[in-house]
Design an enzyme around this catalytic site. Structure first.
Site, PDB file in Angstrom:
ATOM      1  N   HIS A 194       1.016  -1.162   0.002  1.00 41.58           N
ATOM      2  CA  HIS A 194      -0.098   0.035   0.148  1.00 41.58           C
ATOM      3  C   HIS A 194       0.876   1.129  -0.025  1.00 41.58           C
ATOM      4  O   HIS A 194       0.285   2.425   0.081  1.00 41.58           O
ATOM      5  CB  HIS A 194      -0.972  -0.089   1.351  1.00 41.58           C
ATOM      6  CG  HIS A 194      -2.202  -0.898   0.902  1.00 41.58           C
ATOM      7  ND1 HIS A 194      -3.392  -0.331   0.384  1.00 41.58           N
ATOM      8  CD2 HIS A 194      -2.442  -1.998   1.543  1.00 41.58           C
ATOM      9  CE1 HIS A 194      -4.307  -1.268   0.378  1.00 41.58           C
ATOM     10  NE2 HIS A 194      -3.764  -2.364   1.152  1.00 41.58           N
ATOM     11  N   LYS A 238      -8.899  13.552   5.320  1.00 46.07           N
ATOM     12  CA  LYS A 238      -7.794  12.435   5.281  1.00 46.07           C
ATOM     13  C   LYS A 238      -6.717  12.539   6.424  1.00 46.07           C
ATOM     14  O   LYS A 238      -6.918  13.354   7.257  1.00 46.07           O
ATOM     15  CB  LYS A 238      -7.037  12.142   4.096  1.00 46.07           C
ATOM     16  CG  LYS A 238      -6.593  13.479   3.676  1.00 46.07           C
ATOM     17  CD  LYS A 238      -5.874  13.284   2.304  1.00 46.07           C
ATOM     18  CE  LYS A 238      -6.849  13.355   1.100  1.00 46.07           C
ATOM     19  NZ  LYS A 238      -6.736  12.191   0.163  1.00 46.07           N
ATOM     20  N   ARG A 239      -6.172  11.384   6.721  1.00 48.19           N
ATOM     21  CA  ARG A 239      -5.280  11.412   7.715  1.00 48.19           C
ATOM     22  C   ARG A 239      -4.181  12.703   7.543  1.00 48.19           C
ATOM     23  O   ARG A 239      -3.852  12.870   6.647  1.00 48.19           O
ATOM     24  CB  ARG A 239      -4.291  10.037   7.721  1.00 48.19           C
ATOM     25  CG  ARG A 239      -2.999   9.949   8.651  1.00 48.19           C
ATOM     26  CD  ARG A 239      -2.738   8.582   8.392  1.00 48.19           C
ATOM     27  NE  ARG A 239      -2.508   8.074   7.192  1.00 48.19           N
ATOM     28  CZ  ARG A 239      -1.029   7.782   6.717  1.00 48.19           C
ATOM     29  NH1 ARG A 239      -0.181   8.466   7.445  1.00 48.19           N
ATOM     30  NH2 ARG A 239      -0.984   7.511   5.423  1.00 48.19           N
ATOM     31  N   LYS A 286       0.463  14.344   2.259  1.00 43.54           N
ATOM     32  CA  LYS A 286      -0.993  14.581   1.784  1.00 43.54           C
ATOM     33  C   LYS A 286      -1.061  16.094   1.937  1.00 43.54           C
ATOM     34  O   LYS A 286      -2.179  16.527   1.140  1.00 43.54           O
ATOM     35  CB  LYS A 286      -1.789  14.062   2.845  1.00 43.54           C
ATOM     36  CG  LYS A 286      -2.073  12.373   2.960  1.00 43.54           C
ATOM     37  CD  LYS A 286      -2.827  11.665   3.963  1.00 43.54           C
ATOM     38  CE  LYS A 286      -2.646  10.292   3.825  1.00 43.54           C
ATOM     39  NZ  LYS A 286      -3.312   9.645   2.753  1.00 43.54           N
ATOM     40  N   THR A 333      -8.563   6.432  -1.703  1.00 46.68           N
ATOM     41  CA  THR A 333     -10.008   6.079  -1.908  1.00 46.68           C
ATOM     42  C   THR A 333     -11.097   7.148  -1.638  1.00 46.68           C
ATOM     43  O   THR A 333     -11.995   7.237  -2.160  1.00 46.68           O
ATOM     44  CB  THR A 333     -10.471   4.835  -1.372  1.00 46.68           C
ATOM     45  OG1 THR A 333     -10.107   5.062  -0.022  1.00 46.68           O
ATOM     46  CG2 THR A 333      -9.938   3.551  -1.580  1.00 46.68           C
ATOM     47  N   LYS A 348     -14.634   8.364  -3.370  1.00 41.70           N
ATOM     48  CA  LYS A 348     -16.055   8.712  -2.808  1.00 41.70           C
ATOM     49  C   LYS A 348     -16.538  10.195  -3.115  1.00 41.70           C
ATOM     50  O   LYS A 348     -17.707  10.368  -3.319  1.00 41.70           O
ATOM     51  CB  LYS A 348     -15.843   8.681  -1.301  1.00 41.70           C
ATOM     52  CG  LYS A 348     -15.632   7.142  -0.719  1.00 41.70           C
ATOM     53  CD  LYS A 348     -14.824   7.192   0.463  1.00 41.70           C
ATOM     54  CE  LYS A 348     -14.109   5.527   0.965  1.00 41.70           C
ATOM     55  NZ  LYS A 348     -13.298   5.797   2.163  1.00 41.70           N
TER      56      LYS A 348
END
Length: 814
Positions: A356, A544-545, A550, A652, A656
């Site tokens: 991942h 998100k985390r 990110k 992901t 969504k």
């Protein structure tokens, strides 16, 4: 489930008295929820028994998905939806004066995961059951989960997430299926008359692994698969009566608590030795319990364990369950009497691995000393796997000792779990096309050269049943009215919606649905944050985390830039924006927690400044979980997918958002690339460096963030404001020093400043597009139409056909 609301009312009132021995008038919401949940379980359990019996009798090949996380979300509403019983139950409860939505709200979110890894695992279980595939989950029953996040004075504070405070009606404890997991101790080796070695584990710490089974129901079919979660318990309760008698109450129960700690918290803070040890205990604990359980069940029907690879496939979700490989070897050699070669053949034909990440810190390694002390027999096996593997490598690459050293499972005083996972699996897959290519050509190039047929891609997916049908029923109805209901069982049929992308009536209906979603989220924000946001504004969302790659920081810096522009030009012509953030930072990840503080200080600054607060709002929603996500995605206009190119394996959340009609602003990273390829450049707002450019900078240099900052007045102003604290007088001057150092002293590792100008221009394109309502509607509809390609049903179909070799079954069919 019930043929009429009258039948439901009768059954519900009877169950109320028989289960609780009280009347509804003296009951609590929790009581009403418990009664309804028990009735739903009755319907599921019958199918569950039939499914398990069918699998056992038919000898069907089954998949077991091992994951440290399963972020399943609440069960009551989804199970009613899957049974097709929601409307009757809602109407029947209303007749009794009970609001179904209040019962749904009182159910806690299971604290069994954190982010994308756990949500993916849950989506996969949903798809397997809904597609009639015999597949199950194996994980840990965390008592407190990761943590419950609170924001106090802008800072993240971690509290226990006590989701098991009330009885969980969706699980069944099965003490008769418990197994012993052995930790520490030492290994006695003896040789028999035939010269064969026999290994005995002595003086070990026994941990009782007790399974709690949760039914995973397929959508309106007969299949109910199993999520088995293991709880760690003391074998003898470890109560030291002598210590208690001396008044030493802590030591009297210390043994019990040290064992139970294994299944209490997800991802304990690994900044200290004790918690790092605990993480390794957790990984071995659930892997050992799971494989022991699988082998025991297999032997009930199949006496010949050699047939295991023909009937069972074990899939490990990232490196956390990689100990499945040596644990399977231990069971086959020590308990089943196989020789090494035969055991290795069985193991490597049974286990498959999904990678991942390419982030170095997520390619787990464990210090040899820690590993050997905790798992002495497992270390012996890993050492032997590595010795034999290195023998083969040395023959293949006699003149390349550097390659052999890189590929070694043990090296530099550590056990390299990703290397172990690749060597011991028959399949290794990435989770997006670009991620798989990076694995094959960069991160694991040596292994891909050695095992050219082992690597493959399986792009991640999401279950459209939860993230569209359940989360957005208004949009679900609109889609079905436009193209029929075939897409529910065959998600790629959503593509037919493209024919309506320029239909003014469909665009208007979509805009109304989006407005309703934004009004729901606005009410939630007002109730929980005390902040009023305008549903007519652009809802620009990043959830998100919290992590440097990110790049929540890039988003926040742009907000500060917008603030500066509005201060400089109060008549600036832009659409009003509401920026929504949510996500948790790891407890020991100081830098990520600093970014949370920065976002909340921006929110405070903007909310308190009348010059800008009619045009901008910033909201950080605390304790992000599945239920909050189900509220956020239908309300979002803009999906922020802005990770540094090459860093996000897949993602992901982007899927969504897309499925709910948000427009993506994103980099060429992870699944973003495949989304853009499907929807077309005109329906995706692209910015930033490419993967190739990022890798070139990493490999060859050529980027100097300090020079860039000095040469760009907008960026220089932002950094100066952060450094001086002039915008944030309530904070200490060095509160954001870690951010400044990351951007300048450490040369902006994730290219936040390098991508800033491109990102700001992309945001201007978002602004212009949003004000062209017809074009925005067409873009949103095109995204929804192509989102069916990212249903986890498609992903699981590929896993089932190409890796697992599973057949679709119909348990209970006449």
């Amino acid at each position: 489930m019930f043929n009429s609301k009258e039948e439901f009312i009768s059954a519900y009132t009877r169950r109320f008295m028989s289960l609780l021995s009280k009347t509804m008038s003296e009951s609590t919401l929790a009581d009403k929820y418990t009664v309804l949940a028990s009735m739903v379980c009755d319907q599921m359990n019958e199918k569950w028994v039939v499914t398990n019996s069918y699998y056992l009798k038919s000898g069907a090949r089954q998949a077991y998905y091992f994951s440290l996380e399963f972020l399943v979300g609440k069960f009551l509403e989804s199970n009613l939806l899957y049974l097709g019983a929601e409307d009757i139950c809602r109407e029947g409860l209303a007749k009794l004066g009970v609001d179904l939505d209040e019962l749904i709200a009182c159910e806690p979110d299971p604290a069994l995961g954190n982010g994308g890894l756990g949500r993916l695992a849950a989506c996969f279980l949903d798809s397997m059951a809904s597609m009639g595939l015999p597949g199950h989950g194996c994980g840990i029953r965390y008592k407190y989960g990761l943590f419950r996040q609170q924001i106090v004075d802008g800072y993240q504070v971690e509290l226990p997430d006590n989701w098991l405070n009330q009885r969980n009606p969706w699980e069944i404890r099965k003490p008769d299926k418990a197994v012993i997991v052995k930790l520490n101790g030492h290994i006695r080796t003896e040789f028999g008359a035939d010269g064969k070695a026999h290994f005995t584990h002595e003086d070990y710490l026994p941990v009782l692994a007790v399974p709690y089974d949760m039914p995973i129901m397929g959508y309106r079919n007969r299949t109910v698969n199993t999520l088995r979660l293991w709880s760690a318990e003391s074998v003898d309760n470890s109560f030291d009566f002598a210590s208690f008698s001396r008044g030493d109450y802590v030591n009297a129960v210390s043994g019990k608590y040290s064992v139970e700690a294994i299944s209490e918290v997800l991802y304990p803070d690994d900044s200290n030795y004790s918690n790092r040890l605990l993480r390794l205990k957790q990984q071995y604990f659930f892997v050992s319990a799971g494989i022991q359980s699988i082998v025991r069940r297999f032997k009930i029907k199949q006496h010949d364990i050699k047939l295991l690879p023909e009937r069972i496939v074990i899939h490990i979700n990232d490196t956390h369950p990689a100990l499945a490989i040596p644990e399977m070897m231990r069971i086959l050699i020590d308990e089943e009497g196989f020789g090494w070669d035969e055991a290795w053949g069985i193991t490597t034909r049974t286990i498959a691995y999904t990678n991942h990440t390419i982030m170095p810190e997520a390619l787990e390694t464990w210090p040899v000393d820690l590993f050997w002390e905790l798992l002495p027999r497992i270390y012996m096996i890993v050492e032997e796997i590595n010795r034999r593997f290195l023998d083969g490598l040395s023959l293949r690459y006699p003149d390349d000792p550097g390659k052999v050293a890189r590929m070694s499972i043990i090296g530099d005083g550590t056990v390299r779990m990703a290397n172990l996972a690749v060597v011991g699996s028959f399949s290794v897959n990435g989770v997006a096309a670009v991620h798989t290519e990076l694995l094959k050509n960069v991160v694991m190039k040596d292994f891909n050269d050695y095992y050219p047929s082992k690597f493959n891609n399986k792009t991640n997916g999401i279950t459209h049943r939860r993230w569209l049908i359940k989360a957005n029923p208004l949009l679900t109805s609109a889609i079905s009215d436009a193209i029929g209901t075939g897409w529910i069982s065959n998600p790629p049929e959503l593509e037919r919606l493209r024919q309506s992308s320029n239909d003014p009536a469909m665009q208007e209906r979509l805009a109304g649905i989006k407005r309703a979603g934004k009004e729901r989220l606005a009410r939630y924000i007002a109730d929980t944050q005390g902040i009023k946001v305008d549903p007519a504004s652009i809802f620009d969302v990043q959830v998100k985390r919290i992590h440097a790659y990110k790049r929540q920081l890039l988003n926040a810096l742009h907000i500060q830039h917008l603030y500066n522009r509005l201060i400089d030009n109060p008549n600036l012509d832009i659409a009003p924006r509401t920026f929504v953030f949510a996500g948790k930072a790891a407890p020991s990840y100081y830098y990520a927690k600093t970014i949370i503080k920065y976002i909340n200080e921006l929110a405070r600054l903007i909310d308190g400044d009348k010059r800008v607060n009619k045009m901008l709002n910033v909201v950080f929603l605390e304790n992000y979980n599945v239920s909050l996500a189900e509220l956020i995605f239908p309300a979002s206009d803009v999906s922020e997918q802005i990770s540094t190119a090459s860093k996000e394996a897949s993602g992901t959340g982007c899927m969504k958002f897309m499925m709910n009609g948000a427009v993506t602003i994103g980099t060429n990273d992870g699944a973003n690339i495949e989304i853009r390829q499907l929807v077309g450049d005109e329906n995706f707002i692209l910015f930033g460096l490419s993967v190739e450019q990022v890798l070139d900078y990493y490999n060859n240099g050529g980027y100097n963030s300090r020079e860039l900052c000095q040469g760009d007045p907008d960026i220089s102003r932002l950094i100066g404001q952060l450094s001086s604290g002039e915008l944030f007088p309530g904070t200490a001057r060095d509160d954001f020093s870690a951010i400044i150092r990351s951007l300048l002293d450490y040369n902006d590792e994730f290219f936040v400043l390098k991508d800033f100008t491109s990102y700001a221009k992309a945001q201007d394109r978002i602004d212009a597009l949003y004000r062209q309502k017809k074009q925005w509607g067409a873009v949103a509809l095109n995204n929804i139409a192509m989102s069916g390609r990212f249903s986890s049903d498609n992903t699981i179909d590929q896993y089932a056909k190409e890796i697992w070799k599973l057949d679709r079954l119909s348990p209970g069919a006449k």
